[in-house]
Design an enzyme around this catalytic site. Structure first.
Site: not given
Ligand code: AMP
Length: 650
Positions: A43, A104, A209, A235
């Site tokens: 992850d 990211k 994810e 999430d």
């Protein structure tokens, strides 16, 4: 030729080669002869990353050397070394300009991207235009100015996770399943694959994810999925937010819709609190903290801690010594204040839930399970609002929200490398494309070829034709987005099909195929039906991604970095060894009663001399430390041996 394409609307010419729903995707993936060996699930988070491995039916989340199971996605550069993970995070407040995080958010984006432009004002490190519209990060490393692609920084984080896994497994790790936010576009996915390649990892699959978390959830609770259920994965991590609606039956997962925001998460909550405390500091001390990146960095770190505390306590103390111009800052934040500061952000998250349900055609009363993923779902008010939105429905919290995504990826990795997994033998996982993809047609209109939320892998073919007589070429512009006009969407790439047979307008038939593979990588090909003349374009988005040569150059540089770091480490060890030898000899000289006084003085003199030399030579070559140590030990032990009354070397 311009961007003029007309197309025949005939739906029956569309080819959809998605796998039939009953064909297990994992089965076909596993049957591909993949090399066996440990494959990990990663992850790669905006703020924290996590690595897990599935062995003999057991999933283990791997702890770092600080015994933490999530590691900051942070890299720091100093005048001596490069730090990754915890050590980088710890020194961030002292070295903000050279501590890089949140890459990211930058990966796979161009410098001109409005999101990059708005973000870069918030970073204490410098984000620059690195040629061809690419984003680069500029830092000072070993006293020199250096620039890195975001992919390189992500590769350093991945490499650190790889090393953690290798230390845990005692074997090299070269394969991984890496998770990405559901909203990542093609360029961002490709850039993630590039980062893995730089880190020496081959990507078995990229999975969304929330999908990965759903796998983890399905495993933990396999008995529940006997009847069809609708599952909502909420999430909320450090920097991104994803909502996914999945249906699950007999271990078969189908992602029905995904939505979210690549810019919503814990970082934003920290920022709100930091902004609030900046004002408080100004009121109390009449000083502007925003003038110092170091102070702001330290304040943000303290706010992150306070925010975590507020998830279990109603108050949190923020206490920072000498925050700015020597002034200490001590204050108390209440949970109510924090909730008030972030209220609109919590509600914005709920709007995405509403949109996701709408896209999926699922009423909120039809959602059986609401799964929490991501550290920020620990915030009590977020949980309360979400539960209220679902009319008081209880939320599922049995999966550890920080580890669920890596956990699911580890299972996926194990299955893809041919490991049998009892609970998941019948597991089918359908992923979807989160954004519509299409071509620009006459008048700048977006003609959608692959609709948003289509299951992937997929192949869609459409017929297009010319708009002018004897048109010799066709210029195709590939876009992603949901708006009717392409100018509001995002251009992914262009492809020109030239050498068309002369013919009246609308006569040539050009087959345009959009193929999205299991990693969500898009390939667009165009073929003239009669001549067979064809052209293909794999969208790697040159504005955002690295070319092969660039990757090779970086891999080479990375090897050099590692060699340098190893040499640096060996040098430190040699220095340390000389220092401890000096101290040991000093102790012997002082404590050895049988040693003659002159000899004692001589040994102490030599030790003092060496200590003084060490003081002024902290960066000498390794060989010099080793030579000094040999000389010191040879001479001193020889003196000690000759001048002790019993003649023995102590
Ligand atoms: P993730 O990306 O899932 O690792 O989530 C990281 C984010 O979760 C960071 O912004 C953390 O500050 C936040 N977080 C972790 N634990 C808590 C907590 N107990 N309360 C609030 N936020 C948390």
């Amino acid at each position: 030729m311009g961007a003029d394409i007309s197309h025949e609307e005939a739906q029956d010419t569309m080819i959809n080669s998605s796998p039939p729903l009953s064909a297990p995707l994992f089965k076909s993936a596993a049957s591909r002869a993949r090399p066996k060996g440990p494959a990990v699930g990663i992850d790669l988070g905006t703020t924290y990353s996590c690595v897990a491995v599935c062995q003999k039916g057991m999933v283990e989340t791997i702890a770092n050397s600080h015994s933490n199971r999530t590691t900051p996605s942070c890299v720091a550069f100093t005048d001596r070394e490069r730090l990754v993970g915890e050590p980088a995070d710890v020194q961030a407040g002292l070295n903000p300009e050279n501590t890089v995080f949140c890459t990211k958010r930058l990966i796979g984006r161009s410098y001109g991207d409005p999101l990059v432009q708005s973000d870069l004002k918030r970073y204490p490190f410098q984000v620059v235009e690195g040629g061809n519209g690419k984003v680069k990060i500029q830092v000072s490393y070993r006293g020199l100015e250096k620039v890195f692609h975001p992919e390189e920084i992500s590769a350093m984080v991945l490499s650190n996770l790889k090393q953690m896994a290798e230390a845990y497994l005692g074997r090299p790790v070269t394969q991984a399943v890496i998770t990405v936010p559901a909203y990542f576009n093609d360029a961002q996915r490709q850039a993630t694959i590039d980062a893995a390649a730089i880190a020496g990892l081959s990507v078995l699959a990229l999975i969304n994810e929330p999908t990965s978390a759903a796998i983890a959830y399905g495993l933990n609770d396999s008995d529940r999925w006997k009847v069809k259920r609708n599952l909502l994965v909420f999430d909320l991590g450090g920097g991104t937010f994803d909502v996914s609606i999945l249906t699950v039956q007999d271990g078969i997962f189908e992602v029905v819709a995904t939505t979210g925001d690549t810019h919503l998460g814990g970082e934003d909550f920290d920022q709100r609190l930091a902004d609030h405390l900046t004002q408080e500091f100004k009121k109390k001390h009449n000083e502007d903290l925003t003038q110092s990146t170091k102070a702001m960095q330290r304040l943000k770190a303290a706010c992150e801690k306070a925010k975590r505390t507020l998830s279990s306590n109603v108050t949190a103390i923020v206490s920072i010594d000498a925050l700015y111009k020597g002034v200490d800052f001590h204050t108390v934040v209440t949970r109510a204040t924090f909730e008030d500061l972030c209220s609109d952000l919590f509600h914005a998250a709920l709007l995405h839930v509403e949109r996701g349900l709408e896209d999926a055609g699922v009423k909120k009363s039809q959602v059986h399970d609401i799964v929490l993923v991501g550290g920020s779902t620990r915030i009590p008010m977020m949980q309360k609002l979400l539960s209220q939105f679902f009319d008081g429905q209880e939320l599922c919290k049995t999966v550890n929200p920080d580890e669920a995504v890596a956990y699911g990826a580890a299972i996926h990795a194990a299955i893809l490398t041919g490991h049998r997994y009892q609970n998941l033998q019948n597991l089918l996982l359908l992923d979807i494309t989160p954004v519509s993809l299409g071509l620009e047609t006459v008048g700048g209109v977006m003609d959608v070829v692959v609709k948003r939320n289509s299951p992937i892998p997929t192949k869609e073919t459409r017929n297009f034709s010319t708009t002018e007589d004897n048109q010799s070429s066709l210029f195709l512009q590939v876009y992603e987005g949901e708006r009717t006009l392409t100018k509001h969407n995002r251009l992914l790439g262009t492809v020109t099909l030239s050498g068309l047979q002369p013919a009246p307008r609308c006569v040539p038939i050009i087959l345009v195929t959009f193929h999205i593979d299991h990693n969500s990588i898009l390939t667009v090909s165009a073929m003239e039906r009669i001549s067979g003349n064809n052209k293909q374009l794999t969208i790697t988005d040159t504005r955002g991604c690295l070319d092969r040569e660039e990757i090779e150059r970086i891999v080479h540089e990375e090897e050099e970095h590692r060699a340098q770091e190893k040499a640096e480490e060996e040098k430190r060890e040699a220095l340390n060894s000389l220092e401890s030898s000096t101290l040991q000899l000093k102790r012997v000289a002082v404590e050895e009663k049988s040693l003659d006084d002159r000899a004692k003085r001589r040994v102490l003199e030599m030790c003092e001399e060496t200590a003084a030399w060490l003081e002024g030579n902290r960066r000498a070559p390794k060989k010099e430390y080793e030579a000094r140590k040999r000389e010191l030990e040879d001479v001193c032990y020889s003196i000690i041996t000759h001048f002790t009354t019993d003649g023995e070397k102590p």
